[in-house]
Enzyme design. Sequence first.
Site, mmCIF file in Angstrom:
data_model
loop_
_atom_site.group_PDB
_atom_site.id
_atom_site.type_symbol
_atom_site.label_atom_id
_atom_site.label_comp_id
_atom_site.label_asym_id
_atom_site.label_seq_id
_atom_site.Cartn_x
_atom_site.Cartn_y
_atom_site.Cartn_z
ATOM 1 N N ASP A 1 0.833 -1.036 0.096
ATOM 2 C CA ASP A 1 -0.393 0.006 0.240
ATOM 3 C C ASP A 1 0.528 1.300 0.041
ATOM 4 O O ASP A 1 1.835 1.583 0.830
ATOM 5 C CB ASP A 1 -1.028 0.310 1.276
ATOM 6 C CG ASP A 1 -2.425 0.985 1.138
ATOM 7 O OD1 ASP A 1 -2.358 1.694 0.028
ATOM 8 O OD2 ASP A 1 -2.179 1.710 2.236
ATOM 9 N N VAL B 1 -7.347 7.636 -5.154
ATOM 10 C CA VAL B 1 -6.500 8.209 -5.094
ATOM 11 C C VAL B 1 -7.227 9.906 -4.259
ATOM 12 O O VAL B 1 -7.516 10.259 -4.787
ATOM 13 C CB VAL B 1 -5.465 8.766 -5.981
ATOM 14 C CG1 VAL B 1 -4.323 9.934 -5.939
ATOM 15 C CG2 VAL B 1 -5.078 7.646 -6.260
ATOM 16 N N CYS C 1 -7.261 13.044 3.802
ATOM 17 C CA CYS C 1 -6.764 12.702 2.818
ATOM 18 C C CYS C 1 -6.804 13.884 2.643
ATOM 19 O O CYS C 1 -7.601 14.766 2.214
ATOM 20 C CB CYS C 1 -7.439 11.812 1.523
ATOM 21 S SG CYS C 1 -7.620 10.224 1.956
ATOM 22 N N ASP D 1 -11.461 1.648 -2.146
ATOM 23 C CA ASP D 1 -10.775 2.131 -0.546
ATOM 24 C C ASP D 1 -11.030 3.982 -0.376
ATOM 25 O O ASP D 1 -10.682 4.670 -1.442
ATOM 26 C CB ASP D 1 -9.563 2.032 -0.504
ATOM 27 C CG ASP D 1 -8.216 2.481 0.458
ATOM 28 O OD1 ASP D 1 -9.813 2.531 1.551
ATOM 29 O OD2 ASP D 1 -7.309 2.292 0.870
ATOM 30 N N GLY D 2 -12.016 4.265 0.949
ATOM 31 C CA GLY D 2 -12.311 5.748 0.707
ATOM 32 C C GLY D 2 -13.369 5.987 0.335
ATOM 33 O O GLY D 2 -13.454 6.328 -0.787
ATOM 34 N N ARG E 1 -6.609 9.258 11.897
ATOM 35 C CA ARG E 1 -5.535 9.811 11.650
ATOM 36 C C ARG E 1 -4.813 9.830 9.991
ATOM 37 O O ARG E 1 -4.812 8.072 9.848
ATOM 38 C CB ARG E 1 -4.222 11.065 12.515
ATOM 39 C CG ARG E 1 -3.410 9.598 12.442
ATOM 40 C CD ARG E 1 -2.408 9.493 13.358
ATOM 41 N NE ARG E 1 -2.092 8.549 14.799
ATOM 42 C CZ ARG E 1 -2.461 8.479 15.895
ATOM 43 N NH1 ARG E 1 -2.390 9.456 16.829
ATOM 44 N NH2 ARG E 1 -1.925 7.558 16.520
ATOM 45 N N ALA F 1 -1.015 9.734 5.835
ATOM 46 C CA ALA F 1 0.319 10.461 5.393
ATOM 47 C C ALA F 1 0.258 11.378 6.719
ATOM 48 O O ALA F 1 0.970 12.424 5.739
ATOM 49 C CB ALA F 1 0.220 10.887 3.989
ATOM 50 N N GLU G 1 0.387 14.483 3.339
ATOM 51 C CA GLU G 1 -0.924 13.733 2.917
ATOM 52 C C GLU G 1 -2.093 13.963 3.318
ATOM 53 O O GLU G 1 -3.072 13.416 2.597
ATOM 54 C CB GLU G 1 -0.892 13.697 1.074
ATOM 55 C CG GLU G 1 0.631 13.888 0.239
ATOM 56 C CD GLU G 1 0.480 13.001 -0.546
ATOM 57 O OE1 GLU G 1 -0.159 12.216 -1.506
ATOM 58 O OE2 GLU G 1 1.672 13.170 -0.978
HETATM 59 P P1 XMP Z 1 -12.324 6.650 4.449
HETATM 60 O O1 XMP Z 1 -12.887 7.183 3.661
HETATM 61 O O2 XMP Z 1 -12.730 5.356 4.983
HETATM 62 O O3 XMP Z 1 -10.838 5.833 3.537
HETATM 63 O O4 XMP Z 1 -11.631 7.258 6.217
HETATM 64 C C1 XMP Z 1 -9.848 5.246 4.188
HETATM 65 C C2 XMP Z 1 -8.615 5.535 2.848
HETATM 66 O O5 XMP Z 1 -7.783 6.703 3.176
HETATM 67 C C3 XMP Z 1 -6.728 6.253 2.892
HETATM 68 N N1 XMP Z 1 -5.352 7.155 3.787
HETATM 69 C C4 XMP Z 1 -4.630 8.542 2.600
HETATM 70 N N2 XMP Z 1 -5.328 9.402 2.399
HETATM 71 N N3 XMP Z 1 -3.342 10.387 2.881
HETATM 72 C C5 XMP Z 1 -4.386 10.416 1.969
HETATM 73 O O6 XMP Z 1 -4.029 11.338 0.065
HETATM 74 C C6 XMP Z 1 -3.110 10.081 4.359
HETATM 75 O O7 XMP Z 1 -2.244 10.281 5.512
HETATM 76 C C7 XMP Z 1 -4.384 9.065 4.072
HETATM 77 N N4 XMP Z 1 -4.495 7.420 5.333
HETATM 78 C C8 XMP Z 1 -5.101 7.016 4.822
HETATM 79 C C9 XMP Z 1 -6.457 5.002 2.584
HETATM 80 O O8 XMP Z 1 -6.795 4.655 1.508
HETATM 81 C C10 XMP Z 1 -7.411 4.803 3.787
HETATM 82 O O9 XMP Z 1 -7.631 2.999 3.276
#
Ligand code: XMP
Length: 477
Positions: free
Chosen positions: A248, A299, A305, A338-339, A386, A389, A413
Site C-alpha cells: 500500500d 487516490v 486525505c 478504498d476511501g 489520522r 500520511a 498528505e
Molecule cells: P476513509 O474515507 O474510509 O478512507 O476514511 C480510508 C482510506 O484513506 C486513505 N488514507 C489516506 N489518504 N492521505 C491520503 O491521501 C492519508 O494520510 C491517508 N491515510 C489513509 C487510505 O487509502 C485509507 O484506506
Amino acid sequence: MRNIPLALTYDDVLIIPKRSSLTSRSEANTKTRLTKKINLNIPIVSANMDTVSESEMAIALARLGGISFIHRFMSIEDNVEEIKRVKRAQNFIVADPYTIEASATIGEAKKFIAAHGVSGLLVADSNKKLKGILSKRDFVFVKDDSQTVEQTMTPREKLVVGDRNTSFVQAKEKMIQNKIEKLPLVDENDNIVGLITADDIKNLIEYPLANVDSDGRLIVGGSVGVHGDYLERAQALVKAGVDVLVVDIAHGHSEMMFNAIKKIREVCGDVQIIAGNIATAEAARDLCEAGVDALKVGVGPGTICITRLVTGCGVPQLTAVLSVAEVAKQYGVPVIADGGIQKSGDIVKAIGAGADTVMLGGLLAGTKESPGQIMNRGDKKYKVCRGSASFAVAQRRQAVSQEGKNLNEVVPEGVESVVLYKGPVAELIGQLVGGVKSGMSYTNSRTISDLQNNVDFMQITSAGARESGAHDLIDVK
Ligand code: XMP
C-alpha cells in the site's frame, strides 16, 4: 482546447430502482471476493490505518464476515504479535497451544499470559507431555508470585482430555458434562497434539458469518510499503500466518510498486497480494499484468486525505472505481473501493460501479474496537482518526521502522482529527450490511455479482443530492 473529461463521485449519482423479485432483503447474499483466492461473507474490510486496524478490530470484523488489514506503523515484532493474536483468537483446534513448564513461577506465567492475551496455559514438560492446566482463575488469589505453576495448576490426573479425532460435537458434549472450558488433545503417549476451548465452540455458533482459514482460524491481512524493511516485514507476517498482504502506497502506479511485487513474490511465494492505491484503467492493466491478486482503488477520497489539495492529483472515487473495475474484470481480479465511504448507500454505489469490497477508515475509527482512547468532551465522546500520511504518523514511523523519513522533509498528505465515538463495530456493520441488502433488493440483486451487473446510475444535481438526505426539518436541541 483540450477535452477535459467529467469525473464523478458517490454523491453525484443515484442508482435507478428496478422491478425486483426479492420479497425480503434477507434473500440478498453478500458473499464476495476479496482476492483471487479469498472470499468474504460481507463486502467490508477495514483500512490499514493506525487509528483503525489492530488485532481487536481484526478479530471483531473477521467474526462479522469481513477482514481487517493491520497497519504497519509499528516494529516488525509487534506487527507479528498482532497477526498472531488474530490467528489465535479463534480456532476449531489450536494446533500448537501455548505451554509452560511446571517448575516456572506464577509470576512468569502471569507475564506470559498477559503478553499473549490468553486465558490460561497447558502445563507440559520439555517433550510436550501434558502435566496439567493453569488458568487465570487458578492464581487470582495467589499473592506469592514465586510460587510454582505445579503448586497451583490442575494436575493431569484430574483433567478430561480428547484425542486428535475429537469432533466438534464430542468436544462440546465433554465440556458440558464435565463443566470444563478447555479440552487438551493428547496422543497415545500423552503428548499434547492440540486444544479445544469452550470459547472456540461458542464462537463457531455465535458468528456463523466468520471468515476462517482451513484450520478454523480467523483470517487477517497485513500491510507493507515498498521501502526500508518491507521485505523482512512481509516475510515475518507470512511466517506468522497472515492470509493476505496489501502493498500500500499513496501512488501505486509506480516503478517502486512493480519492483516490490516482484521481490515479495520471490521471497514469500504465492501469498495473496493486493496492490494499491490506484485510480485509472492504465494502472489497473499494468498491475493485473504484474500478477496481483486484487486491486485497491482510491487516490485522495478518504476522510482524512489531503492528497488532492497538496498534489492537485486524484480522481473522484466513483469514476476511479468504474475505470479500474472495467479492466480488472477482464483479468478476473477483484477490486477494493478504498476511501470516501460515508454511508451504506455509498457501498451499494461502489459495488454497482464494479467493486467487490469496500475499505473503510474514518467510518470505523470511532468504534470501540479501533485502537486509541475514548475522549470525553462535554456530553460527547470521540476517538482520534489520522491519515497514514499525516505528520503524526510520520513521527510514529520514524520511531518504529526503517521507513521513517527526516521529519523536516515530510510533506503531509493527511490530517489528524477526531470522530464521534460509535460504540461496538458490530452495531455499525449491522446497519451498513442491512443498507447494502436493501440496495440489493432495489436493484433486483440476489448476489454481489448481480449488483455489479444490475446497476444503472443516473447523474443528479446538487438539488437532487440535497433532496436525498433528510431535509427541511426543525433542529430541536
Ligand atoms: P476513509 O474515507 O474510509 O478512507 O476514511 C480510508 C482510506 O484513506 C486513505 N488514507 C489516506 N489518504 N492521505 C491520503 O491521501 C492519508 O494520510 C491517508 N491515510 C489513509 C487510505 O487509502 C485509507 O484506506
